[in-house]
Design a protein around this motif. Structure first.
Motif, mmCIF file in Angstrom:
data_model
loop_
_atom_site.group_PDB
_atom_site.id
_atom_site.type_symbol
_atom_site.label_atom_id
_atom_site.label_comp_id
_atom_site.label_asym_id
_atom_site.label_seq_id
_atom_site.Cartn_x
_atom_site.Cartn_y
_atom_site.Cartn_z
ATOM 1 N N SER A 92 0.842 -1.186 0.000
ATOM 2 C CA SER A 92 0.000 0.000 0.000
ATOM 3 C C SER A 92 0.881 1.241 0.000
ATOM 4 O O SER A 92 2.079 1.174 0.339
ATOM 5 C CB SER A 92 -0.889 0.004 1.242
ATOM 6 O OG SER A 92 -0.103 0.240 2.401
ATOM 7 N N PRO A 93 0.350 2.412 -0.370
ATOM 8 C CA PRO A 93 1.158 3.640 -0.322
ATOM 9 C C PRO A 93 1.722 3.917 1.072
ATOM 10 O O PRO A 93 2.854 4.397 1.200
ATOM 11 C CB PRO A 93 0.153 4.716 -0.753
ATOM 12 C CG PRO A 93 -0.837 3.993 -1.610
ATOM 13 C CD PRO A 93 -0.973 2.644 -0.992
ATOM 14 N N ALA A 94 0.918 3.624 2.108
ATOM 15 C CA ALA A 94 1.413 3.863 3.476
ATOM 16 C C ALA A 94 2.577 2.942 3.802
ATOM 17 O O ALA A 94 3.584 3.370 4.404
ATOM 18 C CB ALA A 94 0.262 3.654 4.462
ATOM 19 N N TYR A 95 2.465 1.683 3.427
ATOM 20 C CA TYR A 95 3.540 0.716 3.681
ATOM 21 C C TYR A 95 4.802 1.142 2.931
ATOM 22 O O TYR A 95 5.911 1.103 3.471
ATOM 23 C CB TYR A 95 3.075 -0.668 3.235
ATOM 24 C CG TYR A 95 3.950 -1.817 3.678
ATOM 25 C CD1 TYR A 95 3.571 -2.614 4.754
ATOM 26 C CD2 TYR A 95 5.132 -2.131 3.006
ATOM 27 C CE1 TYR A 95 4.349 -3.696 5.157
ATOM 28 C CE2 TYR A 95 5.921 -3.199 3.403
ATOM 29 C CZ TYR A 95 5.523 -3.977 4.476
ATOM 30 O OH TYR A 95 6.319 -5.038 4.877
ATOM 31 N N SER A 96 4.628 1.560 1.677
ATOM 32 C CA SER A 96 5.784 1.994 0.879
ATOM 33 C C SER A 96 6.441 3.227 1.478
ATOM 34 O O SER A 96 7.673 3.376 1.441
ATOM 35 C CB SER A 96 5.341 2.282 -0.558
ATOM 36 O OG SER A 96 4.809 1.118 -1.169
ATOM 37 N N ALA A 97 5.626 4.144 2.044
ATOM 38 C CA ALA A 97 6.190 5.348 2.668
ATOM 39 C C ALA A 97 7.039 4.989 3.887
ATOM 40 O O ALA A 97 8.077 5.613 4.148
ATOM 41 C CB ALA A 97 5.067 6.295 3.065
ATOM 42 N N LEU A 98 6.608 3.982 4.629
ATOM 43 C CA LEU A 98 7.397 3.542 5.787
ATOM 44 C C LEU A 98 8.711 2.914 5.363
ATOM 45 O O LEU A 98 9.758 3.111 6.004
ATOM 46 C CB LEU A 98 6.575 2.550 6.623
ATOM 47 C CG LEU A 98 5.376 3.143 7.361
ATOM 48 C CD1 LEU A 98 4.463 2.038 7.880
ATOM 49 C CD2 LEU A 98 5.847 4.034 8.520
#
Length: 281
Positions: free
Chosen positions: A133-139
């Motif tokens: 997900s975009p959030a996972y990728s940002a982390l």
């Protein structure tokens, strides 16, 4: 052809032509409907013009036939502006070889031009699903920007919901990384716990909900097929007013029961504004 902007307009979503399109109609109505159906958009379809083109039927016969075609759902007459920002009102006859009920014409009046036909599904090549997900990728990007915040897969999954709140509040992935990696201490013993604390402490506020603009005033009104009186769709069953339906008048027509007097006055003012010499419909 009618003057520019007036005349026949084909309704959307009609079934393909067939020899049985108007088989449900009496002979006269079927003949006139078939004639109108084959006219190009913009053609004059007012009573006088149609009567001239069809010598077998006089103006009264044509007028009666048009009312019947309206009642069974083949046509409606609308008074509308020529375009955005224009003040000139024109009268158009919208025709459908596929008969429509009142609800369909009301949706069409409100601007819903979706057709009834359901297109056949087209097989599309399956696109690869994103791994994260975009959030996972940002982390994950935190560790690439600053090795001190390198997170394990389990930590990324655990913090994914918190990171998603940031993105849902309008923070871009680049700003997410910049904010969370700014002002770090020299030593971070637990990247997961530190990132969690910072995600909670620095979460941005929810964006203000913008006020939705008021809908622009309607630039199209339905009018009675028989007499041209404008009115609400629910008051024009089959596209005809009570009088053109042949219904007896009520005892007191000056103050209609259950009707807002202000709304009535507004419609009368609209009629006065739009009742001007117009080219054939």
């Amino acid at each position: 052809m009618a003057a520019s902007g007036y005349g026949k307009q084909s309704a959307p979503g009609q079934a393909p032509r067939s020899q049985d399109d108007f088989a449900h109609l009496p002979v006269r109505e079927a003949y006139i409907a078939a004639y109108i159906d084959r006219l190009p958009d913009g053609a004059a379809v007012d009573i006088k013009t149609l009567a001239k083109q069809m010598p077998a039927y006089g103006q009264q016969a044509v007028a009666t036939a048009l009312n019947k075609l309206s009642a069974v759902g083949h046509l409606r007459r609308f008074r509308e502006t020529l375009g955005e920002g224009r003040t000139q009102w024109v009268s158009r006859t919208h025709f459908s070889r596929t008969p429509r009920d009142d609800a369909w014409w009301e949706r069409f009046l409100s601007g819903d031009t979706a057709t009834d036909a359901t297109p056949a599904p087209v097989a599309m090549p399956a696109s690869p699903r994103p791994l994260h997900s975009p959030a996972y990728s940002a982390l994950i990007a935190l560790g690439r920007a600053c090795p001190q915040l390198a997170l394990s897969a389990a930590e990324c999954a655990d913090l994914e919901d918190l990171a998603a709140q940031w993105l849902e509040r309008g923070v871009t992935p680049a700003d997410f990384v910049r904010i969370l990696t700014t002002g770090l201490p020299k030593v971070i013993h637990s990247p997961g716990a530190f990132t969690r604390k910072r995600l909670i402490a620095k979460v941005p506020p929810e964006p203000l909900h913008s006020v939705r603009p008021e809908a622009p005033p309607s630039r199209r009104v339905m009018e009675c097929t028989g007499c041209g009186l404008p009115g609400r769709p629910e008051a024009l069953s089959g596209g005809l007013c009570r009088a053109c339906h042949g219904e007896p008048p009520t005892a007191d027509r000056t103050v209609p029961v259950g009707e807002d007097v202000h709304a009535l006055v507004s419609r009368l003012r609209l009629l006065a504004r739009t009742r001007q010499p117009m080219a054939p419909r």
